[in-house]
Design a protein around this motif. Structure first.
Motif, short mmCIF file in Angstrom:
data_model
loop_
_atom_site.label_atom_id
_atom_site.label_comp_id
_atom_site.label_asym_id
_atom_site.label_seq_id
_atom_site.Cartn_x
_atom_site.Cartn_y
_atom_site.Cartn_z
N ILE A 277 -1.30 -4.20 -11.78
CA ILE A 277 -1.33 -2.80 -11.93
C ILE A 277 -1.69 -2.60 -13.47
O ILE A 277 -2.45 -1.90 -13.63
CB ILE A 277 0.38 -2.15 -11.61
CG1 ILE A 277 0.42 -2.38 -10.19
CG2 ILE A 277 0.40 -0.80 -12.34
CD1 ILE A 277 2.03 -2.08 -9.94
N ASP A 278 -1.07 -3.69 -14.34
CA ASP A 278 -1.55 -3.47 -15.77
C ASP A 278 -2.91 -3.77 -15.68
O ASP A 278 -3.52 -2.99 -16.70
CB ASP A 278 -0.77 -4.32 -16.60
CG ASP A 278 0.80 -4.12 -16.59
OD1 ASP A 278 1.28 -2.99 -16.33
OD2 ASP A 278 1.55 -5.04 -16.88
N LEU A 279 -3.37 -4.56 -15.27
CA LEU A 279 -4.95 -4.66 -15.46
C LEU A 279 -5.79 -3.46 -15.15
O LEU A 279 -6.48 -3.14 -15.90
CB LEU A 279 -5.36 -5.80 -14.37
CG LEU A 279 -7.09 -6.44 -14.40
CD1 LEU A 279 -7.09 -7.81 -14.07
CD2 LEU A 279 -7.87 -5.46 -13.73
N PHE A 280 -5.37 -2.84 -13.94
CA PHE A 280 -6.14 -1.54 -13.83
C PHE A 280 -5.84 -0.31 -14.63
O PHE A 280 -6.68 0.50 -15.17
CB PHE A 280 -5.83 -1.02 -12.29
CG PHE A 280 -6.61 -2.09 -11.39
CD1 PHE A 280 -7.81 -1.94 -11.03
CD2 PHE A 280 -5.79 -2.97 -10.41
CE1 PHE A 280 -8.53 -2.66 -10.09
CE2 PHE A 280 -6.33 -3.86 -9.85
CZ PHE A 280 -7.92 -3.89 -9.48
N LEU A 281 -4.48 -0.36 -15.18
CA LEU A 281 -4.18 0.65 -16.15
C LEU A 281 -5.06 0.48 -17.46
O LEU A 281 -5.35 1.47 -17.99
CB LEU A 281 -2.87 0.59 -16.44
CG LEU A 281 -1.76 0.93 -15.10
CD1 LEU A 281 -0.15 0.69 -15.56
CD2 LEU A 281 -2.05 2.58 -14.93
N SER A 282 -5.50 -0.61 -17.63
CA SER A 282 -6.09 -1.12 -18.86
C SER A 282 -7.69 -0.78 -18.91
O SER A 282 -8.23 -0.51 -20.09
CB SER A 282 -5.93 -2.50 -19.45
OG SER A 282 -6.64 -3.50 -18.51
N VAL A 283 -8.13 -0.67 -17.63
CA VAL A 283 -9.56 -0.34 -17.55
C VAL A 283 -9.76 0.92 -16.93
O VAL A 283 -10.99 1.45 -17.32
CB VAL A 283 -10.30 -1.33 -16.71
CG1 VAL A 283 -10.05 -2.80 -16.92
CG2 VAL A 283 -9.82 -1.24 -15.25
N ARG A 284 -8.83 1.81 -16.96
CA ARG A 284 -9.05 3.17 -16.29
C ARG A 284 -8.15 3.86 -16.76
O ARG A 284 -6.78 3.76 -16.16
CB ARG A 284 -9.69 3.31 -14.86
CG ARG A 284 -9.83 4.73 -14.67
CD ARG A 284 -10.20 5.03 -12.96
NE ARG A 284 -11.61 4.58 -12.78
CZ ARG A 284 -11.97 4.32 -11.49
NH1 ARG A 284 -11.28 4.75 -10.61
NH2 ARG A 284 -13.10 3.98 -11.27
N GLU A 285 -8.19 5.15 -17.36
CA GLU A 285 -7.32 6.18 -17.79
C GLU A 285 -7.08 7.00 -16.28
O GLU A 285 -7.85 7.28 -15.46
CB GLU A 285 -7.60 7.21 -18.72
CG GLU A 285 -7.69 6.38 -20.02
CD GLU A 285 -8.26 7.24 -21.14
OE1 GLU A 285 -8.36 8.51 -20.91
OE2 GLU A 285 -8.07 6.68 -22.28
N GLY A 286 -6.03 7.62 -16.20
CA GLY A 286 -5.45 8.64 -15.16
C GLY A 286 -5.26 7.97 -13.87
O GLY A 286 -5.19 8.63 -12.85
N ILE A 287 -4.92 6.56 -13.88
CA ILE A 287 -4.19 6.10 -12.65
C ILE A 287 -2.75 6.62 -12.77
O ILE A 287 -1.78 6.02 -13.47
CB ILE A 287 -4.38 4.75 -12.80
CG1 ILE A 287 -5.82 4.08 -12.36
CG2 ILE A 287 -3.45 4.01 -11.55
CD1 ILE A 287 -5.97 2.58 -12.60
N ASN A 288 -2.20 7.43 -11.62
CA ASN A 288 -0.83 7.80 -11.77
C ASN A 288 -0.13 7.44 -10.58
O ASN A 288 0.95 7.71 -10.56
CB ASN A 288 -0.90 9.42 -11.87
CG ASN A 288 -1.51 9.76 -13.27
OD1 ASN A 288 -1.10 9.31 -14.32
ND2 ASN A 288 -2.73 10.61 -13.17
N SER A 289 -0.78 7.27 -9.29
CA SER A 289 -0.13 7.11 -8.06
C SER A 289 -0.67 5.85 -7.42
O SER A 289 -1.76 5.47 -7.31
CB SER A 289 -0.48 8.36 -7.34
OG SER A 289 0.18 8.12 -6.11
N VAL A 290 0.38 5.03 -6.77
CA VAL A 290 0.21 3.60 -6.06
C VAL A 290 0.65 3.86 -4.57
O VAL A 290 1.52 4.41 -4.31
CB VAL A 290 0.95 2.61 -6.89
CG1 VAL A 290 0.72 1.30 -6.06
CG2 VAL A 290 0.50 2.66 -8.39
#
Length: 442
Positions: free
Chosen positions: A53-66
């Motif tokens: 999860i942290d990996l994807f949060l670090s490469v793209r802004e605006g990830i809010n929902s899993v």
């Protein structure tokens, strides 16, 4: 400037450079806070899901929902909510959803502590020897003493007026039922213990009280972690959590369309007869728990017998397994070649593989409907053997998704330091490695 996909690949490769076995998480995995609430088959590694999860949060802004379409006991959910992300989870197993509800429920710990004390008092005062439940073969799975002791606990829980507290108690009770039944603990399947071991069960009340105390401390640990991160105002998490007891092959409600930025999941391996029988594992606890306390209603057909949940799961029914097989062959050359190999061996594996891939394929359109365009898809997959033949599930799934206009980003190879499987299971030797398939919906 690197694209988002290139950033993902670079980050994963940089970790490989540090440690070739980085993604095995050997010696780095612990069942802390909510991840220790319940025993459940084939749970994912919390630290691994959190790092993904942290990996994807670090490469793209605006990830809010899993989203997790096979949510199980809620490992991905637990890691999502401690990052303040909204979450939706679906599972066919009511026990899985009960566990998830408890992990994301209210954090009124002072009130919960008082309710635990009242619960213990009710247990001490209950002198009744009435048995509270009845179901087929109950006497096979529980001794007379254990039935009485579990009934006392059940009465004490049902006397609690707050549903959120009852759910917390039911989760602890589920482990107590499993630990006190006559099924062997060496397997997740229901196998009767040898006659000489049927009366070795500890006092059920002692088992339950210890589990309640352990889960209360884990809940405190989870609360402190959320408070430190500013994610628990007024004892409720900031994340919106939506949990559903449902067959993921069913079309979602319109309000769930294009709702999620990130999918992280691990689907069942595809043959409940020889791998992980989630339904068999859950059946006895569900016979004792009042499932009306779940937020979702539980379909009656799931509780008919010990095979009902597994039969309703992916690959659970072999009926019509070979119908429309040519369509699946056309979608995946790896599936087609695997089928050819199994056909040559003239084994029952043909029906087992085709029924699972048919059901998995039937789920994909409805899963993708819930994902936003550009959303990431992360699948942890075990490439197991059928009739001695290795099945490249990661390649099959990749091909099925690419035929739905999804794009491959990269793949992670990981060894599994320890994964408990059914005893005497010849397939278990294949479960020492997994693939993490990373794709995106275009």
């Amino acid at each position: 400037m690197l694209s988002v996909d290139e950033k993902i690949i670079k980050k994963i490769h940089s970790l490989y450079d540090v440690d070739k076995e980085y993604w095995s998480f050997s010696g780095r995995s612990k069942r802390t806070h909510c991840h220790g609430f319940i025993k459940y088959p084939a749970m994912m590694v919390p630290e691994m899901q959190g790092e993904l999860i942290d990996l994807f949060l670090s490469v793209r802004e605006g990830i809010n929902s899993v989203f997790d379409p096979f949510v199980g006991s809620g490992t991905t959910m637990g890691e999502s909510i401690i990052r303040g992300l909204d979450f939706q989870g679906v599972d066919i197993n009511p026990l899985a959803i009960l566990a998830c509800e408890t992990k994301s429920d209210s954090f009124y710990l002072s009130s919960l502590e008082e309710k635990i004390n009242l619960l213990n008092r009710r247990l001490i005062l209950d002198k009744s020897e009435a048995v509270e439940v009845d179901f087929p073969k109950i006497d096979k799975w529980f001794t007379p003493r254990v039935k009485i002791e579990l009934s006392k606990i059940r009465r004490a829980i049902t006397a609690e007026p707050s549903k959120w507290a009852r759910r917390f108690f039911w989760v602890a009770f589920s482990d107590t039922v499993r630990d006190s039944c006559n099924s062997r603990t060496s397997t997740y399947k229901l196998h009767i213990k040898p006659p000489g071991y049927l009366n070795d069960t500890s006092c059920c009340r002692d088992l339950f009280v210890r589990k309640i105390e352990s889960n209360f401390n884990l809940k405190k640990e989870q609360r402190e972690l959320l408070k430190e991160r500013g994610l628990l105002p007024r004892s409720r998490i900031t994340s919106t959590v939506d949990l559903q007891i449902s067959d993921i092959r069913k079309k979602p409600n319109k309000h769930d369309y294009e709702r999620h930025d990130l999918l992280i999941t691990s689907p069942p391996y595809g043959d409940n007869q020889t791998t992980v029988p989630y339904g068999q594992f859950s059946y006895l606890p569900l016979m004792w728990i009042d499932t009306k306390d779940l937020r979702n209603s539980v379909p009656d057909n799931l509780l008919l017998n010990s095979s009902s949940i597994d039969a309703a799961s992916l690959g659970g029914s072999k009926r019509g397994a070979l119908l429309n097989i040519d369509r699946l062959r056309g979608l995946s050359k790896n599936f087609s070649s695997s089928m050819d190999i199994l056909l040559k061996s003239n084994s029952s594996g043909v029906g087992r593989l085709s029924s699972f891939i048919r059901d998995l394929d039937d789920s994909l359109d409805n899963i993708l409907l819930r994902m936003k365009s550009g959303g990431f898809l992360v699948w942890t997959l075990g490439n197991r053997h059928i009739s001695g033949n290795k099945i490249p599930l990661n390649e099959i799934l990749r091909e099925l998704l690419e035929n739905r206009r999804c794009s491959f980003i990269t793949e992670i190879d990981r060894t599994i330091p320890f994964k408990r499987m059914a005893s005497r299971n010849s397939s278990s030797q294949t479960m020492n490695e997994e693939k993490v398939l990373i794709m995106t919906k275009r």
